[in-house]
Design a protein around this motif. Structure first.
Motif, PDB file in Angstrom:
ATOM      1  N   LEU A  85       0.844  -1.198   0.000  1.00  0.00           N
ATOM      2  CA  LEU A  85       0.000   0.000   0.000  1.00  0.00           C
ATOM      3  C   LEU A  85       0.881   1.251   0.000  1.00  0.00           C
ATOM      4  N   THR A  86       0.619   2.156  -0.925  1.00  0.00           N
ATOM      5  CA  THR A  86       1.384   3.416  -0.960  1.00  0.00           C
ATOM      6  C   THR A  86       0.586   4.492  -0.214  1.00  0.00           C
ATOM      7  N   PRO A  87       1.225   5.612   0.165  1.00  0.00           N
ATOM      8  CA  PRO A  87       0.483   6.639   0.923  1.00  0.00           C
ATOM      9  C   PRO A  87      -0.683   7.249   0.151  1.00  0.00           C
ATOM     10  N   ILE A  88      -0.675   7.140  -1.179  1.00  0.00           N
ATOM     11  CA  ILE A  88      -1.834   7.690  -1.904  1.00  0.00           C
ATOM     12  C   ILE A  88      -2.863   6.600  -2.226  1.00  0.00           C
ATOM     13  N   GLY A  89      -2.663   5.410  -1.680  1.00  0.00           N
ATOM     14  CA  GLY A  89      -3.693   4.376  -1.806  1.00  0.00           C
ATOM     15  C   GLY A  89      -3.612   3.556  -3.081  1.00  0.00           C
ATOM     16  N   THR A  90      -2.449   3.555  -3.730  1.00  0.00           N
ATOM     17  CA  THR A  90      -2.270   2.621  -4.836  1.00  0.00           C
ATOM     18  C   THR A  90      -1.599   1.370  -4.262  1.00  0.00           C
ATOM     19  N   LEU A  91      -1.667   0.281  -5.020  1.00  0.00           N
ATOM     20  CA  LEU A  91      -1.057  -0.977  -4.573  1.00  0.00           C
ATOM     21  C   LEU A  91       0.056  -1.322  -5.543  1.00  0.00           C
ATOM     22  N   LYS A  92       1.275  -1.454  -5.037  1.00  0.00           N
ATOM     23  CA  LYS A  92       2.440  -1.610  -5.898  1.00  0.00           C
ATOM     24  C   LYS A  92       3.043  -2.997  -5.703  1.00  0.00           C
ATOM     25  N   PRO A  93       3.225  -3.757  -6.811  1.00  0.00           N
ATOM     26  CA  PRO A  93       3.831  -5.085  -6.659  1.00  0.00           C
ATOM     27  C   PRO A  93       5.271  -4.981  -6.163  1.00  0.00           C
ATOM     28  N   THR A  94       5.614  -5.803  -5.195  1.00  0.00           N
ATOM     29  CA  THR A  94       6.976  -5.799  -4.673  1.00  0.00           C
ATOM     30  C   THR A  94       7.318  -7.192  -4.170  1.00  0.00           C
ATOM     31  N   TRP A  95       8.608  -7.455  -3.911  1.00  0.00           N
ATOM     32  CA  TRP A  95       9.033  -8.814  -3.566  1.00  0.00           C
ATOM     33  C   TRP A  95       9.236  -8.993  -2.062  1.00  0.00           C
TER      34      TRP A  95
ATOM     35  N   PRO B 164       9.115  -5.189   4.876  1.00  0.00           N
ATOM     36  CA  PRO B 164       9.142  -5.348   6.326  1.00  0.00           C
ATOM     37  C   PRO B 164       7.793  -5.880   6.815  1.00  0.00           C
ATOM     38  N   SER B 165       7.825  -6.754   7.818  1.00  0.00           N
ATOM     39  CA  SER B 165       6.588  -7.390   8.283  1.00  0.00           C
ATOM     40  C   SER B 165       5.574  -6.375   8.796  1.00  0.00           C
ATOM     41  N   SER B 166       6.040  -5.186   9.176  1.00  0.00           N
ATOM     42  CA  SER B 166       5.105  -4.192   9.711  1.00  0.00           C
ATOM     43  C   SER B 166       4.347  -3.445   8.603  1.00  0.00           C
ATOM     44  N   SER B 167       4.755  -3.629   7.327  1.00  0.00           N
ATOM     45  CA  SER B 167       4.169  -2.822   6.239  1.00  0.00           C
ATOM     46  C   SER B 167       2.781  -3.313   5.845  1.00  0.00           C
ATOM     47  N   ALA B 168       1.913  -2.374   5.506  1.00  0.00           N
ATOM     48  CA  ALA B 168       0.558  -2.723   5.044  1.00  0.00           C
ATOM     49  C   ALA B 168       0.645  -3.267   3.618  1.00  0.00           C
TER      50      ALA B 168
ATOM     51  N   LEU C  90      -6.350  -2.382  10.980  1.00  0.00           N
ATOM     52  CA  LEU C  90      -6.060  -0.950  10.982  1.00  0.00           C
ATOM     53  C   LEU C  90      -4.775  -0.639  10.241  1.00  0.00           C
ATOM     54  N   VAL C  91      -4.784   0.447   9.509  1.00  0.00           N
ATOM     55  CA  VAL C  91      -3.555   0.928   8.870  1.00  0.00           C
ATOM     56  C   VAL C  91      -3.270   2.330   9.398  1.00  0.00           C
ATOM     57  N   LEU C  92      -2.046   2.531   9.870  1.00  0.00           N
ATOM     58  CA  LEU C  92      -1.624   3.831  10.412  1.00  0.00           C
ATOM     59  C   LEU C  92      -0.405   4.321   9.629  1.00  0.00           C
ATOM     60  N   PRO C  93      -0.196   5.631   9.562  1.00  0.00           N
ATOM     61  CA  PRO C  93       1.058   6.105   8.941  1.00  0.00           C
ATOM     62  C   PRO C  93       2.247   5.662   9.790  1.00  0.00           C
ATOM     63  N   ALA C  94       3.366   5.383   9.117  1.00  0.00           N
ATOM     64  CA  ALA C  94       4.560   4.913   9.843  1.00  0.00           C
ATOM     65  C   ALA C  94       5.168   6.085  10.596  1.00  0.00           C
ATOM     66  N   CYS C  95       4.799   6.212  11.870  1.00  0.00           N
ATOM     67  CA  CYS C  95       5.315   7.335  12.673  1.00  0.00           C
ATOM     68  C   CYS C  95       5.397   6.952  14.149  1.00  0.00           C
ATOM     69  N   LEU C  96       5.413   5.644  14.426  1.00  0.00           N
ATOM     70  CA  LEU C  96       5.364   5.242  15.836  1.00  0.00           C
ATOM     71  C   LEU C  96       6.739   5.015  16.450  1.00  0.00           C
TER      72      LEU C  96
ATOM     73  N   ARG D 193      -0.983  -2.343  10.827  1.00  0.00           N
ATOM     74  CA  ARG D 193       0.101  -2.281   9.850  1.00  0.00           C
ATOM     75  C   ARG D 193       0.387  -0.818   9.530  1.00  0.00           C
ATOM     76  N   GLU D 194       1.607  -0.571   9.025  1.00  0.00           N
ATOM     77  CA  GLU D 194       2.026   0.806   8.742  1.00  0.00           C
ATOM     78  C   GLU D 194       2.056   1.049   7.233  1.00  0.00           C
ATOM     79  N   VAL D 195       1.794   2.291   6.855  1.00  0.00           N
ATOM     80  CA  VAL D 195       2.004   2.695   5.472  1.00  0.00           C
ATOM     81  C   VAL D 195       3.127   3.735   5.475  1.00  0.00           C
ATOM     82  N   ALA D 196       4.078   3.571   4.540  1.00  0.00           N
ATOM     83  CA  ALA D 196       5.166   4.550   4.434  1.00  0.00           C
ATOM     84  C   ALA D 196       4.540   5.893   4.103  1.00  0.00           C
ATOM     85  N   THR D 197       4.997   6.949   4.760  1.00  0.00           N
ATOM     86  CA  THR D 197       4.417   8.264   4.505  1.00  0.00           C
ATOM     87  C   THR D 197       5.163   8.930   3.356  1.00  0.00           C
ATOM     88  N   MET D 198       4.705  10.096   2.968  1.00  0.00           N
ATOM     89  CA  MET D 198       5.516  10.921   2.082  1.00  0.00           C
ATOM     90  C   MET D 198       6.850  11.151   2.812  1.00  0.00           C
ATOM     91  N   PRO D 199       7.955  11.384   2.090  1.00  0.00           N
ATOM     92  CA  PRO D 199       9.259  11.498   2.754  1.00  0.00           C
ATOM     93  C   PRO D 199       9.275  12.555   3.861  1.00  0.00           C
TER      94      PRO D 199
END
Ligand SMILES: Cc1cc2nc3c(=O)[nH]c(=O)nc-3n(C[C@H](O)[C@H](O)[C@H](O)COP(=O)(O)OP(=O)(O)OC[C@H]3O[C@@H](n4cnc5c(N)ncnc54)[C@H](O)[C@@H]3O)c2cc1C
Length: 444
Positions: A106-116, A119-123, A227-233, A254-260
């Motif tokens: 899951l990207t911060p703008i709500g798109t879904l990007k294929p990846t290999w 991190p286990s904490s990622s949404a 629940l999905v929260l921005p990665a800021c914890l 799970r966390e979503v990577a935020t904008m930088p």
């Protein structure tokens, strides 16, 4: 100062090379001028953008991309490099997962990007069915993750056609301190508050748990448990904090990577650097390499902003200085260049040909970079420098964005450059009768 190998660049490519060399017992130095792309990255490792198993797709891909850096690594070694990355991250308490196919991050703008690897904490959405209901929540006033935008985009995805996506805002009075200056209300600033030792950090976590419970109670779906929260914890490893929060809320979090800046990428950078240092490597930050000394086609040393008289010498060198983003490549009116070694660079003579006309067109400049031979040795004046290896996004002939291969290439080529150096060192050792390094003894 003399080392077995000096690596220029402390991003994913430089660190993967460094880990392999330091683990093999080499005296290894990484020189990094500053932050790497990892500080802005999702922390997921893209191997190849495809729906299924990227390892199954790679042979056909490479058949049509004969000069691609993956070609110089080979499938077996690509797999070995990724397994090593997973092992090193796990050692530092940062578990990465993959499935038999690419999963969707899951990207911060709500798109879904294929990846290999992620991190286990990622949404992520993997092989398991999507949850029936999920809640995307953010902290009131935080601008780098907008649940409404993400939910609207996510709802378009076929995998979520049957899912309800709720959004919500968490109010924490403890964060009112950021009202004075919203520019300081970034993921890293919030994480620092959660990371405070003692009662203060713990009270904030309890307040967050209470707010999550309130959000769920007041929502249309109080039985929602995803629940999905921005990665800021946390600036550091977030696993234990997430586990505690999951226990307090009885939800999967799970966390979503935020904008930088992206804390998930920064944690990976930090974990790999710690591991490299634990293996005996030396990591110098704020050390910009400005030039090199050569003896024919052999690099003898490099020097940094501290002056040409302070030479860093080594048997071998790895150029992992990144692309334009990290100034490993420089674009000027006169053309594209590699600033340290003046290496041969793939480019196009006509500037108008560098980029496509529209944003989503093919952009040739993405494939520009340093040319290497089959062993990843950097070319200069058409000839290979015998002890300088290229790795990562400084390399030519691949487009990380179009191919979805960014960190995959960095991991694989960093690992492979180190392999060539170790093989050469073993041959040298056998000629002089010196004992072979531990990892090479294992391989033999
Ligand atoms: C914003 C952004 C986000 C990305 N997100 C993802 C993602 O989510 N997933 C993915 O798979 N890929 C992603 N990528 C692709 C990324 O290019 C690769 O993932 C990978 O991180 C590249 O690693 P690298 O080590 O080759 O280069 P970099 O990470 O750019 O590192 C280069 C290093 O070289 C150093 N350096 C440069 N010049 C010198 C010098 N003269 N002396 C000393 N040090 C020097 C820099 O300080 C830095 O430490 C992203 C790229 C960008 C730009």
């Amino acid at each position: 100062m003399r080392f077995d190998t000096i690596i220029i660049g402390g991003g994913m490519a430089g660190l993967c090379a460094g880990l392999r060399l330091a683990e093999a017992g080499q005296k290894t130095l990484i020189m990094a001028s500053g932050q790497s792309a990892l500080h802005f990255s999702s922390g997921s490792v893209d191997l190849l953008d495809c729906q299924g198993d990227p390892f199954a797709a790679l042979p056909a891909f490479l058949a049509t991309h004969p000069r691609h850096p993956y070609q110089k690594v080979g499938l077996t070694h690509i797999a070995a490099s990724l397994a090593d990355l997973q092992r090193h991250c796990a050692e530092q308490g940062l578990p990465l997962f993959h499935e038999s196919h690419n999963h969707l991050r899951l990207t911060p703008i709500g798109t879904l990007k294929p990846t290999w690897l992620s991190p286990s904490s990622s949404a992520c959405l993997g092989e398991a069915p999507a949850p029936a209901t999920m809640l995307l929540a953010t902290l009131a006033g935080f601008r780098d993750f907008q649940p409404a935008l993400a939910a609207a985009n996510l709802a378009q995805h076929p995998r979520l056609a049957q899912s309800r996506i709720l959004t919500g805002e968490i109010n924490l009075p403890q964060l009112a301190t950021f009202n004075r200056n919203p520019h300081e209300f970034r993921s890293a600033d919030i994480a620092r508050l959660f990371d405070k030792q003692g009662q203060e950090g713990q009270a904030l976590l309890s307040a967050l748990a209470e707010e999550i419970r309130r959000l769920l109670r007041e929502s249309d779906a109080p039985d929602c448990r995803h629940l999905v929260l921005p990665a800021c914890l946390s600036l550091g490893l977030v696993g234990p904090r997430l586990a505690e929060l999951e226990q307090l809320t009885q939800c999967t979090l799970r966390e979503v990577a935020t904008m930088p800046p992206s804390l998930i990428g920064m944690r990976m950078q930090d974990a790999l650097r710690r591991r490299f240092q634990a293996l005996g490597g030396t990591f110098l930050i704020s050390e910009r390499v400005l030039g090199a000394t050569l003896d024919g086609n052999r690099v003898t040393g490099v020097y940094s902003q501290n002056g040409a008289d302070q030479l860093f010498e080594a048997d071998d060198f790895v150029l992992a200085s990144g692309s334009f983003f990290s100034r490993g490549l420089v674009s000027r009116l006169g053309g594209i260049s590699e600033p340290i070694f003046d290496a041969d660079v793939l480019s196009l003579a006509e500037r108008d040909d560098w980029a496509g006309r529209h944003l989503f067109d093919h952009h040739p400049f993405m494939g520009f970079g340093v040319k290497t031979d089959e062993q990843l040795r950097v070319l200069r004046g058409g000839k290979a420098l015998t002890n300088l290896y290229g790795a990562g996004s400084v390399l030519a002939h691949y487009d990380p964005v179009a191919e979805g291969s960014g960190s995959g290439v960095a991991v694989a080529t960093g690992w492979q450059a180190a392999s060539h150096i170790l093989t050469k060192a073993a041959a040298r050792d056998s000629m002089t009768g010196a004992p072979s390094t531990p990892s090479l003894a294992r391989e033999a």
